[in-house]
Design a protein around this motif. Structure first.
Motif, short mmCIF file in Angstrom:
data_model
loop_
_atom_site.label_atom_id
_atom_site.label_comp_id
_atom_site.label_asym_id
_atom_site.label_seq_id
_atom_site.Cartn_x
_atom_site.Cartn_y
_atom_site.Cartn_z
N PRO A 281 9.00 31.25 53.45
CA PRO A 281 9.62 30.52 54.56
C PRO A 281 9.72 31.38 55.82
N GLU A 282 9.96 32.67 55.64
CA GLU A 282 10.15 33.53 56.81
C GLU A 282 8.86 33.64 57.64
N MET A 283 7.74 33.51 56.97
CA MET A 283 6.46 33.67 57.67
C MET A 283 5.99 32.38 58.34
N GLY A 284 6.76 31.30 58.14
CA GLY A 284 6.27 29.99 58.53
C GLY A 284 5.69 29.92 59.93
N ILE A 285 6.41 30.44 60.90
CA ILE A 285 5.96 30.27 62.28
C ILE A 285 4.63 30.97 62.51
N TYR A 286 4.42 32.08 61.80
CA TYR A 286 3.13 32.77 61.95
C TYR A 286 1.99 31.91 61.40
N LEU A 287 2.26 31.30 60.26
CA LEU A 287 1.23 30.45 59.66
C LEU A 287 0.90 29.27 60.58
N ILE A 288 1.96 28.72 61.17
CA ILE A 288 1.75 27.60 62.09
C ILE A 288 0.88 28.04 63.27
N LEU A 289 1.20 29.19 63.82
CA LEU A 289 0.43 29.66 64.98
C LEU A 289 -1.00 29.99 64.58
N GLU A 290 -1.19 30.49 63.37
CA GLU A 290 -2.55 30.78 62.92
C GLU A 290 -3.41 29.51 62.82
N THR A 291 -2.80 28.40 62.40
CA THR A 291 -3.60 27.15 62.36
C THR A 291 -3.97 26.74 63.79
N LEU A 292 -3.04 27.00 64.72
CA LEU A 292 -3.34 26.67 66.11
C LEU A 292 -4.49 27.52 66.65
N ASN A 293 -4.61 28.77 66.17
CA ASN A 293 -5.72 29.61 66.62
C ASN A 293 -7.06 28.91 66.39
N ILE A 294 -7.20 28.36 65.22
CA ILE A 294 -8.48 27.74 64.89
C ILE A 294 -8.73 26.52 65.77
N SER A 295 -7.70 25.69 65.89
CA SER A 295 -7.95 24.45 66.62
C SER A 295 -8.10 24.71 68.12
N ARG A 296 -7.44 25.73 68.64
CA ARG A 296 -7.62 26.01 70.07
C ARG A 296 -9.04 26.50 70.36
N ILE A 297 -9.56 27.31 69.49
CA ILE A 297 -10.93 27.77 69.72
C ILE A 297 -11.91 26.61 69.51
N ALA A 298 -11.65 25.79 68.51
CA ALA A 298 -12.49 24.60 68.33
C ALA A 298 -12.44 23.73 69.58
N ASN A 299 -11.27 23.63 70.17
CA ASN A 299 -11.10 22.85 71.40
C ASN A 299 -11.94 23.46 72.54
N SER A 300 -11.99 24.78 72.60
CA SER A 300 -12.76 25.44 73.66
C SER A 300 -14.25 25.20 73.46
N VAL A 301 -14.69 25.36 72.24
CA VAL A 301 -16.10 25.14 71.93
C VAL A 301 -16.46 23.68 72.22
N GLY A 302 -15.58 22.77 71.81
CA GLY A 302 -15.82 21.35 72.06
C GLY A 302 -15.83 21.05 73.55
#
Lengths: 485, 485, 485, 485
Positions: free
Chosen positions: D260-281
């Motif tokens: 649970p303590e790591m949650g926010i990091y995991l959330i931000l890591e998923t955003l890393n992928i989608s933000r780069i996908a957004n840039s490529v798109g």
């Protein structure tokens, strides 16, 4: 409740009721396509409503493309590949057309329309086309691969379709060694077809239905340009799997089929095919509505048992299935008759006149049965039957179109009356039924008809409905009883 | 062809067939509104399809607004202002409700539904509401201006509506001095109503239909928050002028009407109102379909005369109008009976049982007639009748909903059988018809019913259909003949 | 964050920025209509998408009715009644047209289009119409009640609109003492108008833009029949409150305005009006987008405060409002210039050329600002801004149309370049600004323009964009600064 | 005008700008699919609008099926089969995901979303899933056939997405040895996914973003029942190829990922992928808009030559393509950086912080470029660009969603500011660019940033926009220049 499970499958029902069924494996495979993919495509097409017509491309060039989703073409071509057209010309029999059509209509009665009008284009071309025209246009209609062309039959104009002699204002003028057509077709089924047969009046021909001729009109001219334009796709309540359009003929190149004098016969011959297709489709639709109602009713629980087991509903199922057997028998008798006369040309044999009466009875009776059965199936579903998402309401929309196009009930009755009067077709029918019919009942109905025929014209017409209905029920009953026994 | 032109106007037809018609000027004015503006609004609402439900505002707050175009509210409130509700409580008579409803349904059968469920909310509140509850909630329901509240009646859940004892899973729990309801209503007509009557099972009440109670549930809690939410608006094929939704009750504040033990009686009493409204609406819809068919047929030319003058069609018009007179007479007899018993509470009088049989016969028979007439009207239009743009197809969609909601034909027959068996209602009916009925025919139908009642239960139910149909025809015929003569 | 609340109301913003505002009460009343009813109607029209064109009635007669819901007409006529047209002719000033238009566009930029094309029809008729034509057709255009006629301006054909000399293939032939037009108009705004001005080439006139003439074409011939038909309503992404159609002229009766030789001047004069209307509408749309974003942002909470108070967003609001003031000032300066030259006829004064440059700058700059502001407003809403239900996405759709019709940015720049080259309009502009402009900045921009003009033609055109943009910014800034101080 | 034809094909553009391109044949084949069939399917899906959610089957059982036409699944699965997910885990590189994504987005930017959220589900499961959870759920996500599962990432609730600490009200409670989640997700992309990662607050965890944890939530429970329900599909203006829903979690079974303590990091890591996908798109969408504009402009004739050859437009094309090269370079630099850090877990390296700044710059800059390019492409089309039928308007709708989801421009700037302040990421970036950047320009931008950082917090935030924009332009320019030379 136990009902015969063959009600759930069109191929199974065909097998059970036509023991000599040709191509059973083909039909099974075709049905499988529909269960796995076709039905979903058809549902999506129906849900999308009237398809979008792309009239112009982005450069402002007229293109007239009917924008179905790509899957539509897969669904449509599955039937062509299976042989709904080409097998008939290979086997010199219309049976493949009607058998595949029965399966198609169990899943999508509208999709059978493109197949039907393709057949109704191929047949007159085959029978009446000049050799050069035939050599050029028949092969693509009977192609076995996806290069296959589609046909169409365009008669009706905006003033209405029953009185063609008055309604057709399209004119054909000789130009060089060919014809150019000008006019507007108001109910143009399969409006994006590659090739259409079109009713038009040659310039100078007499008024009325005798002055009409039939022309073959391709979608594109030799130079690739559009030979006609589509004004719009009509917003029908059903049969959305066929794009029914309004077509504008403006100096459109046409090829005369047969001679101008024979035009009306050729027109009526195309109607023969579509009316029988309509009958077969009506039977299939009725089977489908019963199948869906049954599937629903054996799952839906009320008062501690499936509603299919409620006595009142159980009785209604029995009656519906029994009615289906009669409608089915009538439709397929008409098929068999057509199959024995479809190559005739004027002057026609008595068998042809017999066929014509059978066709009117079948078109009238099966469509009525389909509509009533679809309505009843909605009532079995009760509340959820009124929701677009549960598909059963679609069958009523489709059935209402089957009841109306190719001639309303009024038209069938009046045309039936004509063939009875002129050609004694009622007696030909009784003879044809032979010992399949109860002799006393047969005599009684003949008497009623004779009484009717003795009346003045207006009273004959006013009084035809109950007599015609009785004749249809009698014939269907005789045929169904015979098949069963 | 000459037909009585009163067929073209609902007020004219009412005037011709109910000589003592109250409020004739009100009805004329109301009809004028519909001709000038209401019909166009109604057409637009129907064309737009299922209305959009705005569930959240831009800030993410739940709002559940049903987004009709503003004109919808004008159209809806015209009836409220005219007195479809308030006049009834002022005059202590339901006639204004049904008279205005007849006119409404001639133009939009779906729009009468909000009015009907408002009435079906007001009546049990008026009869059974605790004084404080009544004082708070009745005045806005009978307001004469646009502040008027709308009601709603929500019984059915996703398992189906005919077996309420099994189908209702909504539970009411006592909380402080009030009730909180939890459950999902699946067919919630007028889902955005200000106030609904809701069937629920008090926590701990027995299973089955006897354990149900009726609650009044306002849209908003005292603090202004939503007291229930709308999950979605259902995609019905018709009656798009009433938003039928799925409603989620989650700790929703409710007010008990009457006592829990009386619940099922209160539920059935609300059905009384809506079934008669359904009958009146069916008659109006059938009149409209005939009127449209006639308007069309006298303009459409084929074979050199208006098709209305073709003998076969002329005969059909005569028969339809004659059928309409019978359906109309049956519906209005049921109205008059309801108007004489609507304030009764259990235990009910014989007149109430007589009313109940009349209600089942009327709901069954008029809806069937409306659906068949709408189907026929489409066939009169022929091809153009299958197009969404020509409105006539709408009447069939609307009619199919009238045939199904408030109980399918099966339900009417089986409930009719019950009141016949338990309360001898068929004899009450014959007595009530008195010399309006042909005595011999009456005797014959009584015999057929007695024969049926002598059968085992399953066979009784299986056999009810032809008997019930005959009883309906007989009654309608007797009443119509009487009115005419 | 504190912003000037006048941003929330078009009338308030007008009042704050045009101290001598005529008709303030009229504008307030008109704005109230929009807040109470108009906006809801407009939302419904936008949600319904492209309006349905009823081409034929049920009898197959061509009718070409655009089926908006009835409320649409209420909304549309509110502006006509308020005097968007008639007041201008009464007061001999275009101000009422633009003031009411500003309010209209705050709520529905598309609805201003019918008003605009009505004005663009009335003005050339008023200026150039033969007396008899004027006497017949002007009064209905300036009617003060709901009998008012609508106008339309149809120039563009399917090959594109910027090169009219090539694009217009419509031909006018003399027939008796009048003209008959044949051709297809591809972007026919307000396609159901009662009266249109139409660009066509008189038979035998030279090719190119100099051969075009302007004709007045009524919707109906003297006998009541349709004088042109509508092929379809185009499926635009926005401005759904004006039906943009494709119109087919087939022997359509037309009335020549002015002389054939003057045609191109008359065409350009109609564009003057619509381009300024476009500029005024763009400013109003930008104000609306800011108003909506602000309303949203002061309610939406993130990180414990309204996002309107987040420093980055607060700065953006300041910049947007400042940008709006400049765009507004530019648009209204163009209005005032037009109001001083609108009655000129060729040959035009220097003031007219000054106006033309101002028009190109205003059309270009305000539309760009509107589109960017609408985009930004969506970003303020973030996720909910991408949903159709929250309206803000609509402003971008509308803005994109404002940016494109009446000439894209390319067209404004190139036509602006032309009036600079031919008429020295940039110097006229600097003179006109006088001491409102910073002299050094003015000198610098004049130098840049002179440098550009010294280049070969292709390089001039290639290089116009940054210069033109700077001139627009400079002018807008000077005007806004002056107004504020 | 001559432009490099590689602009017309995504694979060609990739090949030209990434000389070491892996899987060129795979990409070509995949592009062929899109040209032959995928684009037509995508057009149909976009035209159909928000897909229909079938919530209940005909028996009233909740089913929550998103009803796309069958072809949709073909289109969607083409990417899965090609290896958009499975290849990455086989090759331990995210490149296949982004390369296939670039091609997908050239044809349908919305369809890349299901692929992206599937990847964003697989990665945290792969990195943080308990062994048993991973063994059960990872294999179906990387299946190579059509049994492949889809993932989804659901964070945002109705109060807004930027302030997750406040916005997430979903709660997870321990129940036995597992977790049950309750709450509503408001923007649930790919709402019908088989498996979702969901942000929720463990019962008792602290308020704010630090109290959030990440859970894996399958669509179905072990017994096959639905583990969550879909309230509705949202009516977005674009990206209709991904069903974005509102999801109701009601006692939904979840599997904790990491602690649970790591949650926010995991959330931000998923955003890393989608933000780069957004840039490529975004880069792919911009390429497509230019390609379409070019295709149009070289066909459209005005003033006797293709408008592509008009000097002003030709210059705009040059600038657009040059801008595309810069945006493309920035997006792919971010890809390469992510590919080098995607397996890191907290505490992160400096390279990870560098990546984060690159991600914010890329997301911000490419989306802005895509939106402006789509707007410009519409202006190139002029009038026909505002019509739904000509597709170019779609790119602007899609681009606006790319600009907003995964964080608006405001969010990218403020988060970019944070990583600059906390981690000196701007210096890491300059070091990373090395001699690819002009040293003087680099020094100047570093100074501007340092000046900004010296301001009070509110002024820093208020002033970030021009600095951030300049940093993005500078970085993109440096990278593009390097690639070219």
């Amino acid at each position: 409740m136990m009902i015969d499970e063959c009600i759930l499958s069109p191929t199974a029902f065909l097998t059970a009721h036509r023991p000599d069924l040709p191509h059973p494996d083909l039909l099974k495979t075709y049905e499988s396509f529909w269960r796995e993919r076709g039905q979903l495509v058809s549902d999506a097409v129906d849900r999308m409503g009237t398809p979008w017509l792309r009239m112009f491309d982005e450069q402002g060039r007229r293109v007239d493309e009917v924008c179905y989703p790509p899957d539509y073409w897969t669904m449509l071509r599955e039937g062509y590949r299976a042989g709904v057209i080409w097998r008939c010309f290979q086997e010199e029999s219309l049976l493949p057309f009607f058998l595949l059509g029965y399966v198609t209509c169990f899943f999508d009665p509208g999709l059978y329309c493109p197949h039907t009008v393709s057949m109704s284009t191929a047949v007159p071309l085959y029978k009446y086309g000049a050799e050069a025209v035939k050599a050029r246009f028949l092969p693509p209609l009977v192609a076995q691969d996806d290069s296959v062309w589609q046909g169409a039959t365009w008669m009706t104009e905006s003033g209405g379709g029953s009185d063609l002699g008055r309604g057709v204002e399209t004119v054909a003028r000789l130009h060089g060694d060919g014809w150019l057509l000008d006019g507007d077709k108001y109910f143009a089924s399969n409006a994006h077809a590659d090739l259409a047969v079109v009713a038009a009046r040659p310039d100078g021909a007499p008024a009325g239905v005798r002055g009409l001729a039939l022309y073959l009109v391709p979608r594109r001219r030799a130079d690739g340009s559009l030979n006609f334009t589509i004004r719009r796709i009509k917003d029908k309540i059903g049969t959305r799997s066929v794009p029914t359009g309004e077509v504008e003929l403006r100096g459109s190149k046409g090829y005369l089929l047969g001679t101008p004098e024979m035009g009306i016969y050729l027109i009526l011959e195309t109607l023969n095919i579509s009316r029988i297709a309509n009958s077969v489709g009506s039977a299939a639709l009725a089977q489908r509505a019963i199948a869906d109602a049954y599937t629903f009713a054996r799952e839906r629980i009320a008062f501690d048992r499936p509603i299919a087991d409620h006595p009142l509903l159980a009785r209604q199922f029995d009656e519906r299935i029994s009615g289906l057997r009669r409608a089915f028998a009538l439709a397929w008798e008409a098929v068999d008759l057509l199959n024995s006369v479809w190559k005739e040309t004027p002057r026609y044999s008595d068998r042809y006149h017999l066929f014509r009466l059978a066709a009117h009875l079948a078109k009238f009776w099966t469509a009525e049965f389909a509509a009533q059965t679809a309505k009843w199936a909605m009532e079995v579903y009760a509340g959820v039957g009124t929701l677009q998402e549960n598909r059963v309401e679609r069958w009523l929309r489709e059935a209402m179109i089957l009841a109306i196009w190719e001639g309303t009930p009024h038209r069938q009755m009046l045309d039936g009356l004509e063939v009875i009067e002129r050609n004694n077709a009622h007696r030909l029918l009784i003879d044809h039924l032979g010992d399949r019919a109860d002799p006393q009942a047969a005599e009684s109905i003949m008497e009623r008809i004779d009484d009717l025929l003795a009346l003045p014209q207006d009273e004959k017409e006013a009084g035809i409905e109950p007599v015609f209905r009785e004749l249809a029920e009698f014939t269907a009953g005789a045929l169904a009883f015979h098949r069963q026994s």
